[in-house]
Design an enzyme around this catalytic site. Structure first.
Site, PDB file in Angstrom:
ATOM      1  N   LYS A   1       0.902  -0.963   0.084  1.00 49.31           N
ATOM      2  CA  LYS A   1       0.029   0.067  -0.025  1.00 49.31           C
ATOM      3  C   LYS A   1       0.715   1.414  -0.115  1.00 49.31           C
ATOM      4  O   LYS A   1       1.813   1.434   1.108  1.00 49.31           O
ATOM      5  CB  LYS A   1      -0.884   0.029   1.297  1.00 49.31           C
ATOM      6  CG  LYS A   1      -1.807   0.762   0.947  1.00 49.31           C
ATOM      7  CD  LYS A   1      -2.731   1.370   2.749  1.00 49.31           C
ATOM      8  CE  LYS A   1      -1.848   1.655   3.802  1.00 49.31           C
ATOM      9  NZ  LYS A   1      -1.953   3.209   3.529  1.00 49.31           N
TER      10      LYS A   1
ATOM     11  N   ASP B   1      -3.050   4.174  -2.059  1.00 50.29           N
ATOM     12  CA  ASP B   1      -4.343   4.741  -1.301  1.00 50.29           C
ATOM     13  C   ASP B   1      -4.455   6.301  -1.032  1.00 50.29           C
ATOM     14  O   ASP B   1      -3.625   6.878   0.221  1.00 50.29           O
ATOM     15  CB  ASP B   1      -3.841   3.800   0.407  1.00 50.29           C
ATOM     16  CG  ASP B   1      -4.677   4.443   1.358  1.00 50.29           C
ATOM     17  OD1 ASP B   1      -6.011   5.012   0.848  1.00 50.29           O
ATOM     18  OD2 ASP B   1      -4.419   3.827   2.926  1.00 50.29           O
TER      19      ASP B   1
ATOM     20  N   LYS C   1      -7.417   7.918  -1.471  1.00 51.51           N
ATOM     21  CA  LYS C   1      -8.695   8.186  -1.126  1.00 51.51           C
ATOM     22  C   LYS C   1      -9.212   9.987  -1.863  1.00 51.51           C
ATOM     23  O   LYS C   1      -9.772  10.497  -0.848  1.00 51.51           O
ATOM     24  CB  LYS C   1      -8.750   8.654   0.378  1.00 51.51           C
ATOM     25  CG  LYS C   1      -8.348   7.606   1.226  1.00 51.51           C
ATOM     26  CD  LYS C   1      -8.166   7.212   2.803  1.00 51.51           C
ATOM     27  CE  LYS C   1      -7.806   6.922   3.737  1.00 51.51           C
ATOM     28  NZ  LYS C   1      -6.515   6.472   3.522  1.00 51.51           N
TER      29      LYS C   1
ATOM     30  N   ASP D   1     -13.753  14.776  -4.529  1.00 51.49           N
ATOM     31  CA  ASP D   1     -13.660  15.747  -5.406  1.00 51.49           C
ATOM     32  C   ASP D   1     -14.881  15.940  -6.251  1.00 51.49           C
ATOM     33  O   ASP D   1     -15.858  14.635  -5.716  1.00 51.49           O
ATOM     34  CB  ASP D   1     -12.161  15.685  -6.280  1.00 51.49           C
ATOM     35  CG  ASP D   1     -12.120  17.543  -6.691  1.00 51.49           C
ATOM     36  OD1 ASP D   1     -12.329  18.217  -6.673  1.00 51.49           O
ATOM     37  OD2 ASP D   1     -11.040  17.825  -6.667  1.00 51.49           O
TER      38      ASP D   1
ATOM     39  N   THR E   1     -10.989   3.999   9.940  1.00 50.52           N
ATOM     40  CA  THR E   1     -10.662   3.837  11.499  1.00 50.52           C
ATOM     41  C   THR E   1     -10.568   4.270  13.136  1.00 50.52           C
ATOM     42  O   THR E   1     -10.646   3.999  13.800  1.00 50.52           O
ATOM     43  CB  THR E   1      -9.629   2.291  11.579  1.00 50.52           C
ATOM     44  OG1 THR E   1      -8.514   2.581  10.370  1.00 50.52           O
ATOM     45  CG2 THR E   1     -10.338   1.279  10.035  1.00 50.52           C
TER      46      THR E   1
ATOM     47  N   ARG F   1       3.191  -1.092  11.100  1.00 52.38           N
ATOM     48  CA  ARG F   1       3.765  -1.062  11.361  1.00 52.38           C
ATOM     49  C   ARG F   1       4.430  -2.688  12.442  1.00 52.38           C
ATOM     50  O   ARG F   1       5.679  -2.967  12.146  1.00 52.38           O
ATOM     51  CB  ARG F   1       3.382  -0.315  13.277  1.00 52.38           C
ATOM     52  CG  ARG F   1       3.771   1.396  12.731  1.00 52.38           C
ATOM     53  CD  ARG F   1       3.109   2.274  13.156  1.00 52.38           C
ATOM     54  NE  ARG F   1       1.759   2.022  13.624  1.00 52.38           N
ATOM     55  CZ  ARG F   1       0.918   3.020  13.626  1.00 52.38           C
ATOM     56  NH1 ARG F   1       1.791   4.876  14.178  1.00 52.38           N
ATOM     57  NH2 ARG F   1      -0.242   3.222  13.351  1.00 52.38           N
TER      58      ARG F   1
END
Length: 233
Positions: free
Chosen positions: A35, A62, A64, A67, A121, A212
């Site tokens: 990603k 990614d 997002k 518009d 999230t 991570r």
């Protein structure tokens, strides 16, 4: 459509291309997808994405997009030109925006998956209340997922906590991409709604975005192996 590729998407949440490529060299396209988010894309640019794709990795871009419909449609086409496997947009942009993006990609012989972002999230009930949305994250996610399906999207990004409800309520090949995944041995960091990889798959997740626990590990490939072992891969 069946997908026999990796379920794990390693999140390259790095501030520059050099750090990202150092990690990628220690992984394998047969073991995970990647990603690329906003910070890395802004710093590394399209060439970084093209190089990852040329190295054999399926790339989830990614960014997002959110518009007016024409702008988002053109942005999705530009992402497809980079050879990405998946691209996303904000479902809060509305049905017309999502339909415009889907129609633009449908004209291509080979197109990326188009995924809608529902509720981030990191957002809990109090965060939703502040922006005057219903305070139940699950209800918001389900409503936006249904809207995305009606617009012809391939699936949504959602918390693992909402996966079971989406699987019950939305039939067909509607993919569920879940961040907020943390193995039992990893810290929770800033994600509020999390679960383990095995639980997410059991609930109905199709793809697991994991950052991570892999990227900050002293041995990323070993961390990936431990997650695969948990998943029975």
């Amino acid at each position: 459509m069946a997908d026999n590729g990796p379920k794990i998407i390693a999140a390259l949440d790095f501030p520059d291309s050099e750090q990202a490529f150092r990690l990628v060299e220690r992984l394998s396209p047969e073991r995970c997808r990647l990603k690329v988010g906003k910070e890395l894309f802004v710093r590394g640019g399209p060439r970084l994405v093209e190089q990852l794709a040329a190295d054999g990795y399926d790339v989830f871009l990614d960014l997002k997009f959110h518009d007016i419909p024409n702008t988002v449609a053109r942005a999705c086409e530009a992402a497809a030109d980079l050879g990405v496997w998946m691209v996303n947009l904000h479902a809060l942009g509305g049905r017309r925006m999502m339909e415009a993006a889907r129609e633009a990609l449908d004209k291509r012989q080979r197109r990326p998956l188009l995924i809608g972002v529902t509720i981030l999230t990191s957002m809990g009930s109090e965060d939703l209340k502040e922006i005057q949305l219903p305070e139940d994250p699950e209800a918001n996610v389900l409503h936006l997922a249904r809207l995305a399906q009606r617009a012809g999207l391939d699936g949504v990004v959602c918390s693992p906590k909402e996966v079971a409800g989406l699987r019950r309520e939305i039939a067909g090949e509607f993919r569920r991409v879940t961040p907020g995944i943390r193995p039992a041995w990893a810290a929770t960091d800033d994600q509020k709604r999390i679960t383990t990889p095995s639980d997410a798959i059991r609930l109905g997740s199709d793809y697991l975005v994991i950052g991570r626990p892999i990227t900050a590990a002293s041995d990323p490939l070993e961390a990936l192996r431990k997650i695969e072992e948990e998943l029975g891969v």
